[in-house]
Design a protein around this motif. Structure first.
Motif, short mmCIF file in Angstrom:
data_model
loop_
_atom_site.label_atom_id
_atom_site.label_comp_id
_atom_site.label_asym_id
_atom_site.label_seq_id
_atom_site.Cartn_x
_atom_site.Cartn_y
_atom_site.Cartn_z
N ARG A 1 0.83 -1.21 0.00
CA ARG A 1 0.00 0.00 0.00
C ARG A 1 0.86 1.26 0.00
O ARG A 1 0.63 2.20 -0.78
CB ARG A 1 -0.91 0.02 1.24
N SER A 2 1.82 1.30 0.90
CA SER A 2 2.62 2.52 1.04
C SER A 2 3.49 2.75 -0.19
O SER A 2 3.71 3.90 -0.60
CB SER A 2 3.49 2.45 2.30
N SER A 3 3.97 1.67 -0.81
CA SER A 3 4.80 1.85 -2.01
C SER A 3 3.99 2.42 -3.16
O SER A 3 4.50 3.21 -3.96
CB SER A 3 5.45 0.52 -2.42
N LYS A 4 2.72 2.03 -3.25
CA LYS A 4 1.87 2.54 -4.33
C LYS A 4 1.37 3.95 -4.02
O LYS A 4 1.21 4.77 -4.94
CB LYS A 4 0.69 1.60 -4.58
N ALA A 5 1.12 4.26 -2.75
CA ALA A 5 0.77 5.63 -2.38
C ALA A 5 1.94 6.57 -2.72
O ALA A 5 1.74 7.68 -3.24
CB ALA A 5 0.43 5.72 -0.90
N ALA A 6 3.15 6.11 -2.44
CA ALA A 6 4.33 6.90 -2.77
C ALA A 6 4.50 7.02 -4.29
O ALA A 6 4.88 8.08 -4.80
CB ALA A 6 5.58 6.27 -2.16
N LEU A 7 4.20 5.95 -5.02
CA LEU A 7 4.28 6.01 -6.47
C LEU A 7 3.29 7.04 -7.03
O LEU A 7 3.60 7.73 -8.01
CB LEU A 7 3.99 4.64 -7.08
N ASN A 8 2.13 7.15 -6.40
CA ASN A 8 1.16 8.15 -6.85
C ASN A 8 1.72 9.57 -6.70
O ASN A 8 1.52 10.42 -7.58
CB ASN A 8 -0.14 8.01 -6.07
N MET A 9 2.42 9.81 -5.61
CA MET A 9 3.05 11.12 -5.44
C MET A 9 4.15 11.33 -6.47
O MET A 9 4.29 12.43 -7.05
CB MET A 9 3.62 11.27 -4.02
N VAL A 10 4.94 10.29 -6.72
CA VAL A 10 5.98 10.36 -7.74
C VAL A 10 5.36 10.67 -9.10
O VAL A 10 5.89 11.47 -9.88
CB VAL A 10 6.78 9.04 -7.79
N THR A 11 4.21 10.05 -9.39
CA THR A 11 3.52 10.29 -10.66
C THR A 11 3.13 11.76 -10.79
O THR A 11 3.31 12.37 -11.85
CB THR A 11 2.26 9.40 -10.75
N LYS A 12 2.57 12.32 -9.72
CA LYS A 12 2.18 13.73 -9.76
C LYS A 12 3.40 14.63 -9.98
O LYS A 12 3.36 15.58 -10.78
CB LYS A 12 1.47 14.10 -8.46
N CYS A 13 4.49 14.31 -9.29
CA CYS A 13 5.71 15.09 -9.47
C CYS A 13 6.24 14.97 -10.89
O CYS A 13 6.65 15.95 -11.52
CB CYS A 13 6.78 14.64 -8.48
N MET A 14 6.24 13.73 -11.42
CA MET A 14 6.70 13.50 -12.80
C MET A 14 5.88 14.33 -13.79
O MET A 14 6.42 14.89 -14.74
CB MET A 14 6.55 12.03 -13.17
N ALA A 15 4.57 14.37 -13.57
CA ALA A 15 3.69 15.10 -14.49
C ALA A 15 4.09 16.58 -14.56
O ALA A 15 4.10 17.19 -15.63
CB ALA A 15 2.24 14.96 -14.07
N ILE A 16 4.42 17.15 -13.41
CA ILE A 16 4.85 18.55 -13.36
C ILE A 16 6.23 18.70 -14.00
O ILE A 16 6.48 19.61 -14.80
CB ILE A 16 4.86 19.05 -11.91
N ASP A 17 7.13 17.77 -13.66
CA ASP A 17 8.50 17.83 -14.19
C ASP A 17 8.54 17.70 -15.71
O ASP A 17 9.35 18.37 -16.38
CB ASP A 17 9.35 16.70 -13.60
N LEU A 18 7.69 16.84 -16.26
CA LEU A 18 7.78 16.50 -17.68
C LEU A 18 6.81 17.27 -18.56
O LEU A 18 6.84 17.13 -19.78
CB LEU A 18 7.58 15.00 -17.87
N ALA A 19 5.95 18.08 -17.95
CA ALA A 19 5.01 18.88 -18.75
C ALA A 19 5.73 19.75 -19.79
O ALA A 19 5.30 19.81 -20.95
CB ALA A 19 4.14 19.73 -17.84
#
Length: 226
Positions: free
Chosen positions: A149-167
């Protein structure tokens, strides 16, 4: 059609992605830790190449990045993942927790950093992180399975950060929950077969645009609360 790279492509959801994309005319780079045992992936008909890749191994990532240096990637699917021990409070295996995070959270970030230049060469690139509804904090009313659970919750945050970084590079990034799928991880009692999950996810991926980047979605595209 275009070119896709899939991690964890030797079985389950990753293999189903490889088969469906290859059948649709895509060029597919299927990655797995032990290509010598990936008979099902090697038997996929179409333009499919099997590569050795452990998402925790920086040497593997750099080597594959160099091998594919001149190739644009239209789609990158971070599918490789592990569940880890299922013990809850009072029964936590801390060393295993680190391994789960290394594969499920750090792994997708390593892959994204290794192949971002390949993505930005494509016309409308998309980067998909396979997450899980079990990573939703808002929907957690049962506890248990802390490591996954915690690894996927953290992945969701990474995804949001990636979206901003790669926009600025034109890359659309999203986290998708494939459903409870009948795989080695999901178990035999899971109600969804890999092909059906992949069909739904690919339809959702096709619809994703810049306004959807950074979101967390079910396989059918329905938003999932963080």
């Amino acid at each position: 059609m275009g070119t896709a790279l899939i991690t964890g492509a030797s079985r389950g959801i990753g293999l189903a992605f490889a088969r469906r994309l290859a059948a649709d005319g895509w060029r597919v780079h299927g990655c797995c830790r032990m290509p010598e045992k990936a008979r099902a992936l090697k038997d996929v008909e179409g333009d499919v190449e099997c590569h050795r890749l452990d998402v925790t191994n920086g040497l593997h990532l750099r080597a594959l990045g160099r091998e594919l240096a001149d190739e644009p990637l239209d789609l990158l699917i971070n599918n490789a993942g592990i569940f880890g021990p299922r013990g809850g409070f009072g029964r936590i295996a801390y060393e295993d927790w680190l391994q789960v995070f290394d594969v499920n959270t750090l792994g997708p970030m390593r892959v994204a950093e290794a192949f971002v230049r390949h993505l930005e060469r494509a016309e409308s690139p998309k980067l998909i992180n396979l997450s899980s509804r079990l990573g939703s904090i808002a929907e957690n009313d049962s506890s248990g399975w802390h490591l996954y659970r915690s690894s996927k919750a953290a992945l969701n945050m990474v995804t949001k950060c990636m979206a901003i970084d790669l926009a600025p590079r034109g890359v659309v990034v999203a986290a998708l929950h494939p459903g409870w799928v009948r795989t080695d991880m999901g178990g035999r009692s899971a109600p969804v077969v890999p092909d059906d999950s992949v069909d739904a996810m690919l339809a959702t991926i096709d619809r994703l645009g810049t306004d959807d980047s950074g979101g967390f979605y079910a396989s059918d595209g329905e938003p999932i609360p963080w």
